[in-house]
Design an enzyme around this catalytic site. Sequence first.
Site, PDB file in Angstrom:
ATOM      1  N   TRP A  40       0.833  -1.209   0.000  1.00 34.84           N
ATOM      2  CA  TRP A  40       0.000   0.000   0.000  1.00 34.84           C
ATOM      3  C   TRP A  40       0.861   1.250   0.000  1.00 34.84           C
ATOM      4  CZ3 TRP A  40      -4.230  -0.721  -2.207  1.00 34.84           C
ATOM      5  CH2 TRP A  40      -4.961  -1.896  -2.017  1.00 34.84           C
TER       6      TRP A  40
ATOM      7  N   ASP B  55      -2.150   6.443   6.285  1.00 37.21           N
ATOM      8  CA  ASP B  55      -3.192   5.576   5.716  1.00 37.21           C
ATOM      9  C   ASP B  55      -3.586   4.543   6.775  1.00 37.21           C
ATOM     10  OD1 ASP B  55      -4.740   3.732   4.407  1.00 37.21           O
ATOM     11  OD2 ASP B  55      -3.320   3.329   2.775  1.00 37.21           O
TER      12      ASP B  55
ATOM     13  N   LYS C 125     -12.666  -2.041   5.915  1.00 35.63           N
ATOM     14  CA  LYS C 125     -11.924  -2.920   6.810  1.00 35.63           C
ATOM     15  C   LYS C 125     -12.521  -2.864   8.220  1.00 35.63           C
ATOM     16  CE  LYS C 125      -9.149  -3.091   3.198  1.00 35.63           C
ATOM     17  NZ  LYS C 125      -8.134  -2.196   2.655  1.00 35.63           N
TER      18      LYS C 125
HETATM   19  C1  LIG Z   1      -7.555  -1.698   1.435  1.00 36.90           C
HETATM   20  C2  LIG Z   1      -6.486  -0.681   1.538  1.00 36.90           C
HETATM   21  C3  LIG Z   1      -6.324   0.331   0.586  1.00 36.90           C
HETATM   22  C4  LIG Z   1      -7.162   0.418  -0.676  1.00 36.90           C
HETATM   23  O1  LIG Z   1      -8.453   0.747  -0.416  1.00 36.90           O
HETATM   24  P1  LIG Z   1      -9.500   0.991  -1.624  1.00 36.90           P
HETATM   25  O2  LIG Z   1     -10.710   1.408  -0.885  1.00 36.90           O
HETATM   26  O3  LIG Z   1      -9.652  -0.302  -2.345  1.00 36.90           O
HETATM   27  O4  LIG Z   1      -8.961   2.052  -2.490  1.00 36.90           O
HETATM   28  C5  LIG Z   1      -5.326   1.268   0.788  1.00 36.90           C
HETATM   29  N1  LIG Z   1      -4.528   1.212   1.864  1.00 36.90           N
HETATM   30  C6  LIG Z   1      -4.647   0.247   2.795  1.00 36.90           C
HETATM   31  C7  LIG Z   1      -3.727   0.233   3.973  1.00 36.90           C
HETATM   32  C8  LIG Z   1      -5.628  -0.734   2.657  1.00 36.90           C
HETATM   33  O5  LIG Z   1      -5.745  -1.694   3.584  1.00 36.90           O
END
Ligand SMILES: *Cc1c(COP(=O)(O)O)cnc(C)c1O
Length: 359
Positions: free
Chosen positions: A102, A171, A195
Site C-alpha cells: 500500500w 493511511d 476494513k
Molecule cells: C484496502 C487498503 C487500501 C485500498 O483501499 P481501496 O478502498 O480499495 O482504495 C489502501 N490502503 C490500505 C492500507 C488498505 O488496507
Amino acid sequence: MARAYNFCAGPAALPDDVLIQAQEEMSDWRGVGTSVMEMSHRSKEFVSIANEATQDFRDLLSISDDYEVLFLQGGASAQFSMIPLNLLGDHSSADYVNTGQWSKKAIAEAKRYCDVNVVASSENENFSTVPSFEQWNLSKNAAYLHYTPNETIGGVEFDYIPEVDVPLVADYSSSILSGPLDVSKFGLIYAGAQKNIGPAGLTLVIVRKDLLGKAKDFTPAVFNYDVHAKASSMNNTPPTYSWYLAGLVFKWLKKQGGVSAIAEVNKRKASKLYSFIDESGFYGNPVEPRYRSGMNVPFTLADEALESVFLKKADEARLLNLAGHRSVGGMRASIYNAVPESAVDALIGFMANFEKEHG
Ligand SMILES: *Cc1c(COP(=O)(O)O)cnc(C)c1O
C-alpha cells in the site's frame, strides 16, 4: 445456515448486531416510510443520520475542533492522489515511507504530482519489518510525510507514531478504531471504510483545518478537501447507505466500551493466534515480532502444496477467506474489530487439527 466466521481482509466482517439492525430498518427507517437508500441526502432525516455518525466517530477518537472529518468516495486509493493535490501547496516534494504494497501504491500516485523522497524502505527485507526511525532520511523541504501504519497485505504494523517536523499523513485503512489514537499528532488521517468501519464505497478523512485551502488550481472539485469541508461532505451525493451503516458500527463500538475496550480484545485475539503459530513447527509468520499487525495475520504452511487443501477444509469448517493476498500468496487471517474472539479460537482449533492430520 448460520453466519460463518469471516477472515476477509476487505470488504470485511461487520458486527452481527449491526446487520440485524440494518435489516430491521431496511425498508422503513424509523417510521419514515422509506429506506435510508431512498432518502435525499439533504433531507432532515439523512442529515441527522450523518451528523450523529460523524459525532460518534469524533467521540470514539476524541477528535478536536481543529480537525474536519470528511465522508468521501473513491476509496483509500483516491486519497493517494488527493493528498498531494491538496497538501503540496508551494512545495515540490513530499516524504514517503515504503513498508509494503500500500505504501508503494501511494508513492506511485504521488509521483504524478511531485518529487517523492522515499525516506526509508523495507523492500529489501521483503516488507517483513519497519525500517528503524533513526535511519530515516527525512528531507528538509517536504510538504508532508506519508506512511502506512498498518500494511494490510504484509501484516506489518508500526508500534509508534513517527515524530516529524512536517504534517504527518497516515493511511489507517486497516487499523483505524482498533485502539486509541492520538489524532493531534497528525496532519491528516484517512481510511477506506471496508476494513474496520463499514461497507465499501466510503472513505473517512480526518484533516487539520490549517492544511485546507492550498489545493492546486487544477484539482477537481470532487478531489478538493476544502470543497467537501465547506459542504459538510455533501458537495455532491455522498455514499449515504455506507455512511448510515458506518454510523451503526460506531454505535456498536461505543457499546463495546469504545476503542480502549476493543483494543484489549484485539490484543488477546492477535497474541493467541501469533503464539499458536510460533509454537507450532508447521505454521510460520515472517514478520519481525515487534511489528506484527494486530489486524492482519499472514501465515504460511510448512508445505506449500497443502495450501489449497487447507483453504478447502477451512471453507467446509465455515472459516472463510483465509487465502493470502494474490500478490504474496500463503494464508492471511484478518481479525478486525467485528471478528469475535470465538472466531480466532475456532481458527486455532482448526489449524491444530489440520497440523495433526497433515503435519
Ligand atoms: C484496502 C487498503 C487500501 C485500498 O483501499 P481501496 O478502498 O480499495 O482504495 C489502501 N490502503 C490500505 C492500507 C488498505 O488496507
